[in-house]
Design a protein around this motif. Structure first.
Motif, mmCIF file in Angstrom:
data_model
loop_
_atom_site.group_PDB
_atom_site.id
_atom_site.type_symbol
_atom_site.label_atom_id
_atom_site.label_comp_id
_atom_site.label_asym_id
_atom_site.label_seq_id
_atom_site.Cartn_x
_atom_site.Cartn_y
_atom_site.Cartn_z
ATOM 1 N N PHE A 91 8.626 -33.529 72.353
ATOM 2 C CA PHE A 91 9.259 -32.682 73.736
ATOM 3 C C PHE A 91 9.613 -34.049 74.731
ATOM 4 O O PHE A 91 11.024 -34.134 75.342
ATOM 5 N N LEU A 157 6.929 -26.295 68.813
ATOM 6 C CA LEU A 157 8.058 -27.226 69.252
ATOM 7 C C LEU A 157 8.847 -25.823 69.784
ATOM 8 O O LEU A 157 9.546 -26.559 70.728
ATOM 9 N N HIS A 161 10.574 -25.876 73.142
ATOM 10 C CA HIS A 161 11.795 -26.208 73.524
ATOM 11 C C HIS A 161 12.523 -24.253 73.747
ATOM 12 O O HIS A 161 13.322 -24.824 74.615
ATOM 13 N N SER A 223 17.314 -23.837 71.086
ATOM 14 C CA SER A 223 15.708 -24.286 70.804
ATOM 15 C C SER A 223 15.859 -24.424 68.509
ATOM 16 O O SER A 223 15.199 -25.351 68.214
#
Length: 456
Positions: A91, A157, A161, A223
């Protein structure tokens, strides 16, 4: 009576004042029972997050940082560094490389709070994370993280995100035209039984959760584009049907323009950098062509190298040998297009259009796709073909004659599927655009194609 009352009251107050002034010694020693001293975890956080990014990580249990009406487990300390290393690599460094230092310093959340279990709601849903006040991201479910499993990292993740998108949305509002794409279809009670994945998808939402609000929808689109990738998004949009497809693509355009306009960030570069991190650091095969083919994410391949894309590419002698009989002409007609369309993980269709200035005809031939144990692929002409005009045209003797060299080569060869240009060398303009069918026995025999998005 009024006088008596005043006198009594006055006497009572004097007594109270006297009592309050009396000092009683408390036999109690104030003591801090928290014996915590910073250790290796804190040193790592300071070196990797606090000093370079001014980010605090709260991993010791803080009840005031989650809903006090819920019981949420504390974080397993052995998971703290792996989790925050994922945050750093998957990220912070990605956005830092694409967006630059000013972007990171301005918009990066300044605090991460970690909890071990999920945040369960009465409706049965589980929060993976929240974004608070534009400055904190809270991550739940830390104890279930498996940092050695690429799938677990991808899911983690996805949450990060998604939540970061909420933070940037608090700094730059979501464009009003985004809501208009699916106006009237948002559904606050998104966990209701009638909001199935199929229903949400048919309405133009990438997940049922997207229907909860405009903000959640926007965060899910961005995302998914970054974490799941462009080919997943394109395939999901096409598979959602002719009505939903344009909604997915409209949302993508708005999200991409938003990131460029307000933050000077190219979403394609985010996608490229994310793929690199997942492959180099977590050994993910999610973006490798065998996986994409098996998941039916590839789409259609343009094999007509006479088009502009082919003019700048080196076309192998084998590709010319098997395709030129088709491209030169078909029975005296001009060949207009040649596409190898991936229909599913198990089926493809060779689609040829031909004709003259006034007429266009089609010929179609179906192929079975089989993945071999060594991750190579074979494409064999299907025993049972479709019916109708295009399939009938493929049976014409002069079509059969010109297509047979390609059919035989595809059916008798094991192909290694790979990107034409390695990720480290590819440009954003050609990212996910060109793929090779490489003969497993002859690396110089390659059928190069341009990936084109499926469209209705």
């Amino acid at each position: 009576m009024k006088t008596i009352t005043k006198i009594v009251t006055g006497i009572s107050l004097v007594g109270l004042l006297f009592a309050c002034n009396k000092e009683d010694k408390l036999n109690y020693k104030l003591q801090n029972y928290d014996t915590f001293t910073p250790g290796a975890i804190d040193d790592w956080i300071t070196k990797n997050l606090t000093d370079p990014y001014n980010i605090e990580v709260v991993y010791r249990y803080q009840r005031n940082m989650h809903d006090i009406n819920k019981n949420i487990a504390p974080a397993d300390e052995s998971k703290v560094i792996p989790q925050m290393d994922i945050v750093k690599k998957g990220f912070l460094e990605i956005y830092g490389k694409v967006g630059g230092v000013p972007f990171i310093k301005t918009y990066t959340p300044k605090q991460f709070a970690l909890f071990g279990s999920g945040d369960y709601d009465p409706d049965g849903s589980v929060k993976g994370g929240t974004a608070d006040g534009g400055r904190r991201i809270t991550l739940y479910g830390l104890n279930g993280l498996n940092e050695t499993n690429p799938g677990s990292v991808l899911g983690n993740l996805q949450v990060i995100h998604h939540e970061f998108t909420h933070i940037i949305n608090q700094n730059r509002f979501i464009p009003p035209e985004f809501e208009k794409v699916c106006v009237g279809d948002y559904y606050a009670n998104w966990t209701s039984f009638e909001n199935t994945p199929a229903v949400a998808r048919a309405l133009g939402f990438v997940t049922p959760y997207s229907r909860k609000s405009v903000g959640e929808d926007f965060a899910e689109v961005l995302s998914h584009l970054v974490v799941r990738g462009q080919l997943f998004y394109d395939s999901y949009a096409y598979g959602s049907g002719a009505t939903a497809y344009p909604k997915f693509k409209q949302k993508e355009v708005i999200v991409r323009d938003y990131m460029t306009k307000y933050f000077n960030i190219d979403v394609t570069q985010l996608q490229m950098e994310f793929q690199r991190v997942m492959e180099e650091n977590y050994k993910s095969t999610e973006f490798k062509l065998p996986t994409l083919m098996s998941n039916n994410y590839v789409g259609w391949l343009d094999w007509d190298y006479r088009n502009s894309w082919g003019l700048s590419k080196q076309i192998s002698a084998k590709q010319k040998e098997v395709l030129n009989p088709i491209l030169d002409e078909l029975g005296g007609w001009t060949t207009k297009s040649l596409q190898f369309r991936i229909v599913s993980s198990a089926k493809a269709t060779l689609n040829i259009t031909f004709g003259d200035n006034s007429n266009t005809y089609s010929a179609a031939i179906d192929f079975n796709i089989t993945k071999q144990v060594d991750n190579t692929f074979k494409f064999v002409k299907s025993t049972t073909q479709g019916t109708g005009g295009a399939y009938d045209n493929a049976k014409i003797d002069w079509v059969v004659k010109d297509v047979t060299p390609l059919i035989n080569y595809l059916g008798n060869t094991n192909f290694v599927l790979d990107w034409h240009t390695p990720l480290k060398d590819v440009s954003p303009q050609e990212y996910l655009k060109f793929m090779d069918f490489k003969d497993s026995k002859d690396p110089n025999a390659i059928i190069l194609g341009q990936i084109i998005e499926r469209k209705f």
